[in-house]
Design a protein around this motif. Structure first.
Motif, PDB file in Angstrom:
ATOM      1  N   PRO A 140       8.678 -17.828  23.162  1.00 54.71           N
ATOM      2  CA  PRO A 140       8.713 -18.870  24.202  1.00 54.71           C
ATOM      3  C   PRO A 140       8.056 -18.384  25.485  1.00 54.71           C
ATOM      4  O   PRO A 140       7.790 -17.183  25.654  1.00 54.71           O
ATOM      5  CB  PRO A 140      10.210 -19.112  24.385  1.00 54.71           C
ATOM      6  CG  PRO A 140      10.833 -17.796  24.045  1.00 54.71           C
ATOM      7  CD  PRO A 140      10.006 -17.224  22.929  1.00 54.71           C
ATOM      8  N   THR A 141       7.819 -19.311  26.399  1.00 59.18           N
ATOM      9  CA  THR A 141       7.214 -18.953  27.680  1.00 59.18           C
ATOM     10  C   THR A 141       8.226 -18.320  28.630  1.00 59.18           C
ATOM     11  O   THR A 141       7.840 -17.607  29.560  1.00 59.18           O
ATOM     12  CB  THR A 141       6.609 -20.200  28.351  1.00 59.18           C
ATOM     13  OG1 THR A 141       7.634 -21.186  28.497  1.00 59.18           O
ATOM     14  CG2 THR A 141       5.485 -20.776  27.488  1.00 59.18           C
ATOM     15  N   ALA A 142       9.520 -18.597  28.412  1.00 56.92           N
ATOM     16  CA  ALA A 142      10.573 -18.038  29.267  1.00 56.92           C
ATOM     17  C   ALA A 142      11.886 -18.061  28.503  1.00 56.92           C
ATOM     18  O   ALA A 142      12.011 -18.734  27.469  1.00 56.92           O
ATOM     19  CB  ALA A 142      10.696 -18.830  30.566  1.00 56.92           C
TER      20      ALA A 142
ATOM     21  N   GLY B  60      15.842 -14.030  20.878  1.00 56.98           N
ATOM     22  CA  GLY B  60      14.944 -12.879  20.841  1.00 56.98           C
ATOM     23  C   GLY B  60      15.715 -11.575  20.841  1.00 56.98           C
ATOM     24  O   GLY B  60      16.727 -11.444  21.541  1.00 56.98           O
ATOM     25  N   VAL B  61      15.241 -10.610  20.046  1.00 59.49           N
ATOM     26  CA  VAL B  61      15.826  -9.267  20.038  1.00 59.49           C
ATOM     27  C   VAL B  61      14.698  -8.247  20.095  1.00 59.49           C
ATOM     28  O   VAL B  61      13.540  -8.546  19.772  1.00 59.49           O
ATOM     29  CB  VAL B  61      16.697  -9.016  18.785  1.00 59.49           C
ATOM     30  CG1 VAL B  61      17.882  -9.955  18.754  1.00 59.49           C
ATOM     31  CG2 VAL B  61      15.879  -9.142  17.505  1.00 59.49           C
TER      32      VAL B  61
ATOM     33  N   PRO C 282      22.564  -5.908  22.467  1.00 64.09           N
ATOM     34  CA  PRO C 282      22.941  -6.228  23.851  1.00 64.09           C
ATOM     35  C   PRO C 282      21.813  -6.832  24.680  1.00 64.09           C
ATOM     36  O   PRO C 282      22.080  -7.533  25.666  1.00 64.09           O
ATOM     37  CB  PRO C 282      23.367  -4.867  24.412  1.00 64.09           C
ATOM     38  CG  PRO C 282      23.770  -4.062  23.209  1.00 64.09           C
ATOM     39  CD  PRO C 282      22.859  -4.505  22.116  1.00 64.09           C
ATOM     40  N   GLU C 283      20.573  -6.589  24.314  1.00 61.89           N
ATOM     41  CA  GLU C 283      19.442  -7.134  25.064  1.00 61.89           C
ATOM     42  C   GLU C 283      19.008  -8.503  24.542  1.00 61.89           C
ATOM     43  O   GLU C 283      17.915  -8.977  24.877  1.00 61.89           O
ATOM     44  CB  GLU C 283      18.266  -6.154  25.009  1.00 61.89           C
ATOM     45  CG  GLU C 283      18.551  -4.803  25.643  1.00 61.89           C
ATOM     46  CD  GLU C 283      18.938  -4.938  27.107  1.00 61.89           C
ATOM     47  OE1 GLU C 283      18.241  -5.661  27.838  1.00 61.89           O
ATOM     48  OE2 GLU C 283      19.939  -4.311  27.505  1.00 61.89           O
TER      49      GLU C 283
ATOM     50  N   ASP D 110      11.410 -14.242  32.797  1.00 64.14           N
ATOM     51  CA  ASP D 110      10.238 -13.902  31.991  1.00 64.14           C
ATOM     52  C   ASP D 110      10.673 -13.231  30.691  1.00 64.14           C
ATOM     53  O   ASP D 110      11.709 -12.545  30.629  1.00 64.14           O
ATOM     54  CB  ASP D 110       9.314 -12.954  32.759  1.00 64.14           C
ATOM     55  CG  ASP D 110       8.684 -13.624  33.972  1.00 64.14           C
ATOM     56  OD1 ASP D 110       8.556 -14.873  33.945  1.00 64.14           O
ATOM     57  OD2 ASP D 110       8.335 -12.907  34.930  1.00 64.14           O
ATOM     58  N   VAL D 111       9.865 -13.418  29.668  1.00 61.84           N
ATOM     59  CA  VAL D 111      10.140 -12.778  28.378  1.00 61.84           C
ATOM     60  C   VAL D 111       9.804 -11.289  28.477  1.00 61.84           C
ATOM     61  O   VAL D 111       8.709 -10.909  28.923  1.00 61.84           O
ATOM     62  CB  VAL D 111       9.308 -13.427  27.255  1.00 61.84           C
ATOM     63  CG1 VAL D 111       9.530 -12.700  25.932  1.00 61.84           C
ATOM     64  CG2 VAL D 111       9.665 -14.903  27.128  1.00 61.84           C
ATOM     65  N   LYS D 112      10.743 -10.469  28.077  1.00 59.37           N
ATOM     66  CA  LYS D 112      10.520  -9.028  28.112  1.00 59.37           C
ATOM     67  C   LYS D 112       9.526  -8.619  27.032  1.00 59.37           C
ATOM     68  O   LYS D 112       9.467  -9.225  25.954  1.00 59.37           O
ATOM     69  CB  LYS D 112      11.844  -8.286  27.898  1.00 59.37           C
ATOM     70  CG  LYS D 112      12.864  -8.495  29.003  1.00 59.37           C
ATOM     71  CD  LYS D 112      14.143  -7.728  28.697  1.00 59.37           C
ATOM     72  CE  LYS D 112      15.192  -7.934  29.793  1.00 59.37           C
ATOM     73  NZ  LYS D 112      16.456  -7.229  29.473  1.00 59.37           N
ATOM     74  N   GLU D 113       8.785  -7.592  27.298  1.00 59.66           N
ATOM     75  CA  GLU D 113       7.856  -7.076  26.295  1.00 59.66           C
ATOM     76  C   GLU D 113       8.643  -6.476  25.137  1.00 59.66           C
ATOM     77  O   GLU D 113       9.753  -5.974  25.294  1.00 59.66           O
ATOM     78  CB  GLU D 113       6.954  -6.007  26.923  1.00 59.66           C
ATOM     79  CG  GLU D 113       5.949  -6.563  27.913  1.00 59.66           C
ATOM     80  CD  GLU D 113       4.968  -5.505  28.374  1.00 59.66           C
ATOM     81  OE1 GLU D 113       4.936  -4.411  27.758  1.00 59.66           O
ATOM     82  OE2 GLU D 113       4.238  -5.759  29.346  1.00 59.66           O
TER      83      GLU D 113
END
Length: 474
Positions: free
Chosen positions: A299-301, A263-264, A238-239, A191-194
Protein backbone atom coordinates in the motif's frame (compact mmCIF):
# COMPACT_ATOMS: atom_id res chain seq x y z
CA UNK A 1 -53.66 -24.56 -1.24
CA UNK A 2 -54.34 -22.70 -4.47
CA UNK A 3 -51.45 -20.45 -5.44
CA UNK A 4 -51.80 -16.74 -6.15
CA UNK A 5 -49.21 -16.25 -8.89
CA UNK A 6 -49.62 -12.50 -8.66
CA UNK A 7 -47.70 -12.49 -5.35
CA UNK A 8 -44.67 -13.99 -7.08
CA UNK A 9 -44.98 -11.64 -10.05
CA UNK A 10 -45.00 -8.63 -7.74
CA UNK A 11 -42.03 -9.99 -5.78
CA UNK A 12 -40.11 -10.40 -9.03
CA UNK A 13 -40.98 -6.84 -10.02
CA UNK A 14 -39.86 -5.23 -6.77
CA UNK A 15 -36.64 -7.28 -6.76
CA UNK A 16 -35.71 -5.43 -9.94
CA UNK A 17 -35.86 -2.16 -8.01
CA UNK A 18 -32.81 -1.54 -5.76
CA UNK A 19 -34.03 -0.89 -2.21
CA UNK A 20 -31.28 -1.05 0.42
CA UNK A 21 -31.97 0.84 3.63
CA UNK A 22 -31.49 4.61 3.29
CA UNK A 23 -32.00 4.35 -0.49
CA UNK A 24 -35.74 3.75 -0.92
CA UNK A 25 -36.56 6.56 -3.36
CA UNK A 26 -36.94 4.27 -6.39
CA UNK A 27 -39.08 1.64 -4.67
CA UNK A 28 -41.21 4.46 -3.20
CA UNK A 29 -41.65 5.79 -6.76
CA UNK A 30 -42.65 2.29 -7.86
CA UNK A 31 -45.26 2.06 -5.10
CA UNK A 32 -46.74 5.44 -6.03
CA UNK A 33 -46.99 4.28 -9.65
CA UNK A 34 -48.70 1.10 -8.44
CA UNK A 35 -51.30 3.14 -6.58
CA UNK A 36 -51.87 5.46 -9.52
CA UNK A 37 -52.23 2.60 -12.00
CA UNK A 38 -54.97 1.07 -9.82
CA UNK A 39 -56.76 4.37 -9.19
CA UNK A 40 -56.01 4.29 -5.46
CA UNK A 41 -55.51 7.27 -3.19
CA UNK A 42 -52.03 7.46 -1.67
CA UNK A 43 -49.84 9.69 0.46
CA UNK A 44 -46.04 9.93 0.65
CA UNK A 45 -44.16 11.65 3.46
CA UNK A 46 -40.72 13.25 3.67
CA UNK A 47 -39.16 9.91 4.73
CA UNK A 48 -40.68 8.19 1.65
CA UNK A 49 -43.12 6.22 3.81
CA UNK A 50 -46.31 5.57 1.85
CA UNK A 51 -49.91 4.81 2.69
CA UNK A 52 -52.23 3.51 -0.05
CA UNK A 53 -55.98 3.46 0.53
CA UNK A 54 -58.68 1.29 -1.04
CA UNK A 55 -62.41 1.60 -0.53
CA UNK A 56 -64.34 -1.22 1.12
CA UNK A 57 -65.98 -3.99 -0.83
CA UNK A 58 -69.55 -2.79 -1.59
CA UNK A 59 -71.77 -3.52 1.39
CA UNK A 60 -68.87 -3.42 3.90
CA UNK A 61 -68.30 0.33 4.04
CA UNK A 62 -69.17 0.49 7.74
CA UNK A 63 -66.67 -2.17 8.78
CA UNK A 64 -63.77 -1.17 11.00
CA UNK A 65 -60.87 -0.10 8.73
CA UNK A 66 -57.83 -2.38 8.55
CA UNK A 67 -54.24 -1.42 7.81
CA UNK A 68 -51.78 -3.86 6.25
CA UNK A 69 -48.13 -3.14 7.00
CA UNK A 70 -44.76 -3.97 5.48
CA UNK A 71 -41.45 -2.14 5.07
CA UNK A 72 -39.93 -1.46 1.67
CA UNK A 73 -36.20 -1.66 2.43
CA UNK A 74 -34.02 -4.76 2.60
CA UNK A 75 -30.61 -5.78 3.91
CA UNK A 76 -28.37 -6.22 0.86
CA UNK A 77 -25.43 -8.58 1.31
CA UNK A 78 -23.49 -10.56 -1.30
CA UNK A 79 -21.15 -13.53 -1.33
CA UNK A 80 -17.45 -12.79 -1.36
CA UNK A 81 -16.39 -12.23 -4.97
CA UNK A 82 -19.93 -11.67 -6.25
CA UNK A 83 -20.14 -8.63 -8.53
CA UNK A 84 -23.15 -6.91 -7.00
CA UNK A 85 -24.01 -3.23 -6.66
CA UNK A 86 -26.96 -2.93 -4.23
CA UNK A 87 -27.78 0.55 -5.55
CA UNK A 88 -28.19 -0.61 -9.14
CA UNK A 89 -28.41 -4.39 -9.50
CA UNK A 90 -31.51 -6.57 -9.35
CA UNK A 91 -31.92 -9.52 -7.00
CA UNK A 92 -31.90 -12.82 -8.94
CA UNK A 93 -34.37 -15.16 -7.28
CA UNK A 94 -34.93 -18.82 -8.11
CA UNK A 95 -36.86 -21.79 -6.70
CA UNK A 96 -35.07 -24.85 -5.36
CA UNK A 97 -36.98 -27.80 -3.92
CA UNK A 98 -39.85 -25.78 -2.50
CA UNK A 99 -37.79 -22.81 -1.37
CA UNK A 100 -37.12 -19.46 -3.03
CA UNK A 101 -33.50 -18.32 -2.82
CA UNK A 102 -31.23 -15.73 -4.45
CA UNK A 103 -28.10 -16.17 -6.54
CA UNK A 104 -25.20 -15.00 -4.44
CA UNK A 105 -27.05 -12.31 -2.46
CA UNK A 106 -29.68 -11.88 0.21
CA UNK A 107 -33.16 -12.53 -1.18
CA UNK A 108 -35.15 -9.59 0.17
CA UNK A 109 -38.03 -11.82 1.27
CA UNK A 110 -37.63 -9.85 4.49
CA UNK A 111 -39.84 -7.87 3.94
CA UNK A 112 -40.39 -8.02 0.20
CA UNK A 113 -42.59 -11.08 0.37
CA UNK A 114 -44.90 -9.50 2.93
CA UNK A 115 -45.04 -6.37 0.80
CA UNK A 116 -45.90 -8.46 -2.26
CA UNK A 117 -48.74 -10.16 -0.40
CA UNK A 118 -50.10 -6.81 0.75
CA UNK A 119 -49.97 -5.36 -2.76
CA UNK A 120 -51.66 -8.47 -4.17
CA UNK A 121 -54.45 -8.00 -1.62
CA UNK A 122 -54.82 -4.31 -2.48
CA UNK A 123 -55.30 -4.98 -6.19
CA UNK A 124 -57.50 -8.10 -5.87
CA UNK A 125 -61.13 -7.03 -6.36
CA UNK A 126 -62.39 -10.53 -5.55
CA UNK A 127 -61.45 -10.17 -1.87
CA UNK A 128 -64.04 -9.12 0.69
CA UNK A 129 -62.78 -6.42 3.04
CA UNK A 130 -63.70 -3.22 4.84
CA UNK A 131 -61.91 0.09 4.25
CA UNK A 132 -58.30 -0.92 3.59
CA UNK A 133 -54.97 0.87 4.01
CA UNK A 134 -51.47 -0.29 3.19
CA UNK A 135 -48.69 1.34 5.22
CA UNK A 136 -45.18 0.83 3.80
CA UNK A 137 -42.34 2.20 5.93
CA UNK A 138 -38.71 2.99 5.15
CA UNK A 139 -35.37 2.17 6.74
CA UNK A 140 -36.79 -0.48 9.03
CA UNK A 141 -33.56 -2.47 8.87
CA UNK A 142 -31.12 0.28 9.80
CA UNK A 143 -32.70 2.69 12.24
CA UNK A 144 -36.49 2.62 11.79
CA UNK A 145 -36.33 6.32 10.96
CA UNK A 146 -39.40 6.04 8.75
CA UNK A 147 -41.64 4.70 11.51
CA UNK A 148 -40.14 7.13 14.02
CA UNK A 149 -41.06 10.12 11.86
CA UNK A 150 -44.63 9.12 10.91
CA UNK A 151 -47.25 11.78 11.55
CA UNK A 152 -49.99 10.80 13.98
CA UNK A 153 -52.66 11.14 11.27
CA UNK A 154 -50.86 9.14 8.59
CA UNK A 155 -53.20 6.14 8.97
CA UNK A 156 -56.81 5.91 10.10
CA UNK A 157 -57.18 2.22 10.98
CA UNK A 158 -56.66 0.94 14.50
CA UNK A 159 -56.30 -2.73 13.63
CA UNK A 160 -53.11 -3.72 11.83
CA UNK A 161 -52.09 -6.92 10.05
CA UNK A 162 -48.32 -6.76 9.97
CA UNK A 163 -46.74 -8.99 7.31
CA UNK A 164 -43.15 -8.73 8.57
CA UNK A 165 -43.10 -11.96 10.59
CA UNK A 166 -40.65 -14.70 9.63
CA UNK A 167 -42.14 -17.55 11.70
CA UNK A 168 -44.96 -19.13 9.72
CA UNK A 169 -46.58 -21.08 12.56
CA UNK A 170 -46.61 -18.25 15.07
CA UNK A 171 -48.31 -15.01 15.97
CA UNK A 172 -45.76 -12.53 17.29
CA UNK A 173 -47.07 -10.80 20.41
CA UNK A 174 -43.88 -9.06 21.50
CA UNK A 175 -40.53 -7.87 20.17
CA UNK A 176 -37.31 -6.60 21.70
CA UNK A 177 -36.18 -3.00 21.61
CA UNK A 178 -33.02 -1.90 19.79
CA UNK A 179 -30.17 0.51 20.46
CA UNK A 180 -28.13 1.10 17.29
CA UNK A 181 -25.09 3.32 17.39
CA UNK A 182 -22.15 4.17 15.17
CA UNK A 183 -18.63 5.21 16.05
CA UNK A 184 -15.69 6.85 14.31
CA UNK A 185 -12.25 5.97 15.65
CA UNK A 186 -9.72 8.39 14.10
CA UNK A 187 -6.28 7.43 12.84
CA UNK A 188 -3.33 8.95 11.04
CA UNK A 189 -1.38 7.38 8.21
CA UNK A 190 2.33 6.58 8.27
CA UNK A 191 4.84 5.77 5.56
CA UNK A 192 5.46 2.14 4.71
CA UNK A 193 8.68 0.91 6.27
CA UNK A 194 11.30 -0.60 4.02
CA UNK A 195 11.62 -4.37 3.99
CA UNK A 196 7.91 -5.07 4.62
CA UNK A 197 5.92 -7.75 2.79
CA UNK A 198 2.14 -7.35 2.65
CA UNK A 199 -0.63 -9.96 2.76
CA UNK A 200 -4.40 -9.98 2.57
CA UNK A 201 -5.76 -12.07 5.42
CA UNK A 202 -9.36 -13.17 4.99
CA UNK A 203 -11.85 -14.83 7.31
CA UNK A 204 -14.78 -16.28 5.37
CA UNK A 205 -17.39 -19.02 5.34
CA UNK A 206 -19.40 -17.84 8.32
CA UNK A 207 -23.15 -18.27 8.26
CA UNK A 208 -23.80 -14.71 9.35
CA UNK A 209 -27.53 -14.20 9.68
CA UNK A 210 -29.97 -11.92 11.46
CA UNK A 211 -28.36 -10.21 14.43
CA UNK A 212 -31.51 -10.75 16.50
CA UNK A 213 -33.09 -14.04 15.40
CA UNK A 214 -29.75 -15.85 14.97
CA UNK A 215 -27.73 -14.25 17.75
CA UNK A 216 -28.14 -17.23 20.09
CA UNK A 217 -26.99 -19.88 17.60
CA UNK A 218 -23.30 -19.80 18.44
CA UNK A 219 -22.17 -18.22 15.20
CA UNK A 220 -18.88 -16.50 14.59
CA UNK A 221 -18.55 -12.74 14.54
CA UNK A 222 -15.92 -12.03 11.91
CA UNK A 223 -15.58 -8.53 13.42
CA UNK A 224 -14.47 -10.02 16.72
CA UNK A 225 -12.29 -12.69 15.11
CA UNK A 226 -10.32 -10.40 12.81
CA UNK A 227 -9.38 -8.19 15.77
CA UNK A 228 -8.35 -11.20 17.85
CA UNK A 229 -6.31 -12.50 14.92
CA UNK A 230 -4.50 -9.18 14.48
CA UNK A 231 -3.66 -9.16 18.18
CA UNK A 232 -2.17 -12.64 17.87
CA UNK A 233 -0.13 -11.68 14.81
CA UNK A 234 1.24 -8.65 16.63
CA UNK A 235 2.46 -10.95 19.42
CA UNK A 236 4.69 -12.87 17.03
CA UNK A 237 5.44 -9.97 14.65
CA UNK A 238 5.71 -6.83 16.83
CA UNK A 239 6.44 -4.61 13.82
CA UNK A 240 3.20 -5.61 12.09
CA UNK A 241 1.63 -2.85 9.98
CA UNK A 242 -2.01 -2.62 8.89
CA UNK A 243 -3.33 -0.61 5.94
CA UNK A 244 -6.96 -1.73 5.87
CA UNK A 245 -9.56 -3.60 7.92
CA UNK A 246 -13.01 -4.43 6.58
CA UNK A 247 -15.40 -6.69 8.46
CA UNK A 248 -19.11 -7.44 8.32
CA UNK A 249 -21.80 -6.88 5.74
CA UNK A 250 -24.58 -4.85 7.38
CA UNK A 251 -25.48 -3.26 10.71
CA UNK A 252 -28.31 -5.75 11.29
CA UNK A 253 -26.31 -8.85 10.31
CA UNK A 254 -23.87 -11.08 12.15
CA UNK A 255 -20.54 -10.53 10.38
CA UNK A 256 -19.74 -13.61 8.25
CA UNK A 257 -16.48 -12.37 6.71
CA UNK A 258 -13.60 -9.99 7.28
CA UNK A 259 -10.30 -9.05 5.74
CA UNK A 260 -7.22 -7.08 6.68
CA UNK A 261 -4.18 -6.01 4.69
CA UNK A 262 -1.18 -6.69 6.92
CA UNK A 263 2.52 -6.11 6.51
CA UNK A 264 5.35 -7.93 8.28
CA UNK A 265 9.11 -7.75 8.01
CA UNK A 266 10.66 -10.06 5.42
CA UNK A 267 12.29 -12.14 8.14
CA UNK A 268 8.81 -12.84 9.62
CA UNK A 269 7.03 -13.91 6.44
CA UNK A 270 7.52 -17.63 7.08
CA UNK A 271 6.48 -17.16 10.72
CA UNK A 272 3.24 -15.45 9.61
CA UNK A 273 2.46 -18.12 7.01
CA UNK A 274 3.01 -20.93 9.50
CA UNK A 275 0.92 -19.18 12.12
CA UNK A 276 -2.04 -18.67 9.74
CA UNK A 277 -1.78 -22.28 8.55
CA UNK A 278 -2.20 -23.53 12.12
CA UNK A 279 -4.70 -20.91 13.31
CA UNK A 280 -8.32 -21.98 13.36
CA UNK A 281 -11.70 -20.72 14.51
CA UNK A 282 -14.21 -23.27 15.70
CA UNK A 283 -17.44 -21.55 16.71
CA UNK A 284 -20.10 -24.01 17.78
CA UNK A 285 -22.63 -22.98 15.14
CA UNK A 286 -20.26 -22.17 12.27
CA UNK A 287 -18.33 -25.23 11.04
CA UNK A 288 -17.27 -23.86 7.64
CA UNK A 289 -15.20 -20.86 8.73
CA UNK A 290 -11.82 -20.64 7.00
CA UNK A 291 -8.79 -18.33 7.00
CA UNK A 292 -6.56 -17.52 4.04
CA UNK A 293 -3.41 -15.44 3.67
CA UNK A 294 -2.29 -14.29 0.23
CA UNK A 295 0.44 -11.87 -0.89
CA UNK A 296 -0.86 -8.49 -2.01
CA UNK A 297 0.44 -5.18 -3.33
CA UNK A 298 2.33 -2.86 -1.04
CA UNK A 299 0.00 0.00 0.00
CA UNK A 300 0.95 3.66 -0.24
CA UNK A 301 0.62 4.10 3.55
CA UNK A 302 -0.31 2.23 6.70
CA UNK A 303 -2.49 3.09 9.70
CA UNK A 304 -0.71 4.25 12.84
CA UNK A 305 -0.27 1.20 15.11
CA UNK A 306 -1.80 2.98 18.11
CA UNK A 307 -5.15 3.28 16.31
CA UNK A 308 -5.10 -0.40 15.31
CA UNK A 309 -4.42 -1.34 18.92
CA UNK A 310 -7.23 0.95 20.11
CA UNK A 311 -9.61 -0.70 17.65
CA UNK A 312 -8.64 -4.24 18.66
CA UNK A 313 -8.86 -3.44 22.37
CA UNK A 314 -12.24 -1.75 22.09
CA UNK A 315 -13.73 -4.58 20.04
CA UNK A 316 -12.36 -7.06 22.57
CA UNK A 317 -14.12 -5.17 25.38
CA UNK A 318 -17.47 -4.86 23.57
CA UNK A 319 -19.76 -7.87 24.18
CA UNK A 320 -20.96 -10.00 21.29
CA UNK A 321 -23.83 -12.49 21.36
CA UNK A 322 -26.23 -13.42 24.14
CA UNK A 323 -25.84 -11.37 27.29
CA UNK A 324 -28.85 -12.74 29.14
CA UNK A 325 -31.58 -15.30 28.48
CA UNK A 326 -35.16 -14.56 29.49
CA UNK A 327 -36.36 -15.88 32.83
CA UNK A 328 -40.02 -15.99 31.79
CA UNK A 329 -39.80 -16.85 28.05
CA UNK A 330 -38.06 -20.21 27.92
CA UNK A 331 -35.46 -20.46 25.19
CA UNK A 332 -35.75 -16.76 24.26
CA UNK A 333 -32.81 -14.37 24.29
CA UNK A 334 -33.63 -11.40 26.51
CA UNK A 335 -30.58 -9.18 25.90
CA UNK A 336 -27.82 -9.30 23.29
CA UNK A 337 -25.32 -7.23 21.36
CA UNK A 338 -23.95 -7.47 17.84
CA UNK A 339 -21.01 -5.65 16.29
CA UNK A 340 -22.17 -5.15 12.72
CA UNK A 341 -19.31 -3.71 10.69
CA UNK A 342 -15.83 -2.25 10.79
CA UNK A 343 -14.93 -0.20 7.75
CA UNK A 344 -11.70 1.66 7.00
CA UNK A 345 -12.47 5.17 5.76
CA UNK A 346 -10.19 8.08 4.85
CA UNK A 347 -9.08 9.00 8.37
CA UNK A 348 -11.06 6.77 10.73
CA UNK A 349 -12.50 3.33 11.42
CA UNK A 350 -16.30 3.24 11.14
CA UNK A 351 -17.92 0.83 13.63
CA UNK A 352 -21.54 -0.12 14.31
CA UNK A 353 -23.09 -1.91 17.27
CA UNK A 354 -26.67 -3.11 17.70
CA UNK A 355 -27.94 -3.91 21.22
CA UNK A 356 -31.34 -5.54 21.80
CA UNK A 357 -33.42 -6.30 24.86
CA UNK A 358 -36.96 -6.73 26.09
CA UNK A 359 -35.94 -4.57 29.07
CA UNK A 360 -35.34 -1.03 27.89
CA UNK A 361 -33.21 0.04 30.85
CA UNK A 362 -30.83 -2.91 30.36
CA UNK A 363 -30.52 -2.18 26.65
CA UNK A 364 -29.69 1.48 27.20
CA UNK A 365 -27.19 0.61 29.93
CA UNK A 366 -25.38 -1.79 27.59
CA UNK A 367 -25.44 0.72 24.75
CA UNK A 368 -24.03 3.49 26.92
CA UNK A 369 -21.39 1.11 28.23
CA UNK A 370 -20.32 0.31 24.67
CA UNK A 371 -20.16 4.02 23.86
CA UNK A 372 -17.98 4.57 26.92
CA UNK A 373 -15.56 1.85 25.79
CA UNK A 374 -15.28 3.41 22.35
CA UNK A 375 -14.87 6.96 23.66
CA UNK A 376 -12.16 5.79 26.09
CA UNK A 377 -10.23 4.54 23.07
CA UNK A 378 -10.56 7.85 21.25
CA UNK A 379 -13.74 7.38 19.22
CA UNK A 380 -16.76 9.61 18.82
CA UNK A 381 -20.17 7.91 18.86
CA UNK A 382 -23.63 8.67 17.51
CA UNK A 383 -26.93 7.13 18.56
CA UNK A 384 -28.94 6.15 15.48
CA UNK A 385 -31.88 4.30 17.02
CA UNK A 386 -33.38 3.76 20.45
CA UNK A 387 -36.48 1.73 19.61
CA UNK A 388 -38.88 0.69 22.35
CA UNK A 389 -39.80 -2.93 22.92
CA UNK A 390 -43.40 -3.88 22.13
CA UNK A 391 -45.89 -6.25 23.74
CA UNK A 392 -49.43 -7.00 22.57
CA UNK A 393 -52.29 -8.35 24.69
CA UNK A 394 -51.96 -12.03 23.79
CA UNK A 395 -55.55 -12.73 24.93
CA UNK A 396 -57.33 -9.95 23.07
CA UNK A 397 -60.38 -10.65 20.92
CA UNK A 398 -58.32 -9.65 17.88
CA UNK A 399 -55.59 -12.18 18.63
CA UNK A 400 -58.19 -14.88 19.24
CA UNK A 401 -59.83 -14.09 15.89
CA UNK A 402 -56.50 -14.52 14.10
CA UNK A 403 -55.84 -17.77 16.00
CA UNK A 404 -59.23 -19.14 14.97
CA UNK A 405 -58.63 -18.17 11.36
CA UNK A 406 -55.39 -20.17 11.34
CA UNK A 407 -57.24 -23.14 12.82
CA UNK A 408 -60.07 -22.97 10.29
CA UNK A 409 -57.87 -22.35 7.23
CA UNK A 410 -54.70 -24.32 8.01
CA UNK A 411 -55.79 -26.75 10.69
CA UNK A 412 -53.44 -25.69 13.47
CA UNK A 413 -53.30 -23.16 16.27
CA UNK A 414 -50.30 -20.85 15.89
CA UNK A 415 -47.96 -20.40 18.82
CA UNK A 416 -47.90 -16.97 20.43
CA UNK A 417 -44.29 -15.83 20.82
CA UNK A 418 -42.17 -12.89 21.80
CA UNK A 419 -39.20 -12.59 19.45
CA UNK A 420 -35.67 -11.25 19.85
CA UNK A 421 -35.88 -9.13 16.78
CA UNK A 422 -36.87 -5.49 16.57
CA UNK A 423 -40.15 -4.34 15.07
CA UNK A 424 -41.68 -0.94 14.41
CA UNK A 425 -44.67 -1.67 16.64
CA UNK A 426 -43.39 0.35 19.60
CA UNK A 427 -43.55 3.45 17.41
CA UNK A 428 -47.02 2.55 16.08
CA UNK A 429 -48.45 2.06 19.56
CA UNK A 430 -47.12 5.46 20.58
CA UNK A 431 -48.29 7.32 17.46
CA UNK A 432 -51.65 5.63 16.92
CA UNK A 433 -53.31 5.20 20.35
CA UNK A 434 -55.49 2.15 20.69
CA UNK A 435 -54.00 0.31 17.72
CA UNK A 436 -54.00 -3.50 17.87
CA UNK A 437 -51.31 -5.31 15.89
CA UNK A 438 -50.95 -8.92 14.75
CA UNK A 439 -47.78 -9.89 12.86
CA UNK A 440 -47.96 -12.97 10.61
CA UNK A 441 -45.93 -14.16 7.65
CA UNK A 442 -44.35 -17.04 5.73
CA UNK A 443 -41.36 -19.06 6.91
CA UNK A 444 -38.13 -17.15 6.16
CA UNK A 445 -34.81 -18.74 7.11
CA UNK A 446 -31.47 -16.93 7.50
CA UNK A 447 -32.70 -13.39 6.70
CA UNK A 448 -29.99 -10.75 6.19
CA UNK A 449 -27.61 -13.35 4.74
CA UNK A 450 -26.76 -14.93 1.39
CA UNK A 451 -28.49 -18.09 2.64
CA UNK A 452 -31.83 -16.29 3.02
CA UNK A 453 -34.74 -18.38 1.74
CA UNK A 454 -38.52 -18.46 1.99
CA UNK A 455 -40.68 -21.58 1.91
CA UNK A 456 -43.13 -21.46 -1.00
CA UNK A 457 -45.89 -23.50 0.63
CA UNK A 458 -46.02 -21.15 3.60
CA UNK A 459 -46.43 -18.13 1.31
CA UNK A 460 -49.49 -19.76 -0.24
CA UNK A 461 -50.90 -20.71 3.15
CA UNK A 462 -50.45 -17.27 4.72
CA UNK A 463 -52.14 -15.75 1.67
CA UNK A 464 -55.26 -17.82 2.36
CA UNK A 465 -55.16 -16.84 6.05
CA UNK A 466 -54.91 -13.19 5.03
CA UNK A 467 -57.85 -13.44 2.63
CA UNK A 468 -60.08 -15.10 5.20
CA UNK A 469 -58.99 -12.75 7.97
CA UNK A 470 -59.91 -9.71 5.89
CA UNK A 471 -63.31 -11.26 5.16
CA UNK A 472 -64.01 -11.95 8.84
CA UNK A 473 -62.90 -8.47 9.85
CA UNK A 474 -65.31 -7.01 7.29
Amino acid sequence: MERNERIYQIFSEINKVPRPSWHEERIADWLCSFAESHGMEYQRDAQNCIVIRKAATPGHENAQPIVLHAHMDMVCVAEKGKQFDPLNDAIEAYVDNGWMKARGTSLGADNGMGLSMALAAMEDDTLVHGPLELLVTTNEEDGMTGAAALSTDFIKARRMIDLDSEDYDTITVGAAGAYLQTAKLPFTKTDVKEGMEFFKIEISGGKGGHSGVDIGKGRMSAVKEICILLDRIREICPEMAVSEITAGEANASIASSAEAVVGVEEVNVAKLSNFIALYFILPEGDPDVRITCQPTETPTATICPEAVEDLAESIREIPFGVIRMSQHMEGTVETSNNIGVIRTEADHFYITTHSRSFIHEDMVEIGKGIAEVLVNHGATTQLVMDTPAWEENAESDYIHLVEQTFIDVLGFRPRKVEMHFVMEMGYFVDKFPGIEIVPIGPRIIEPHSTSERVEIETIDNIWHVLKELLRRLA
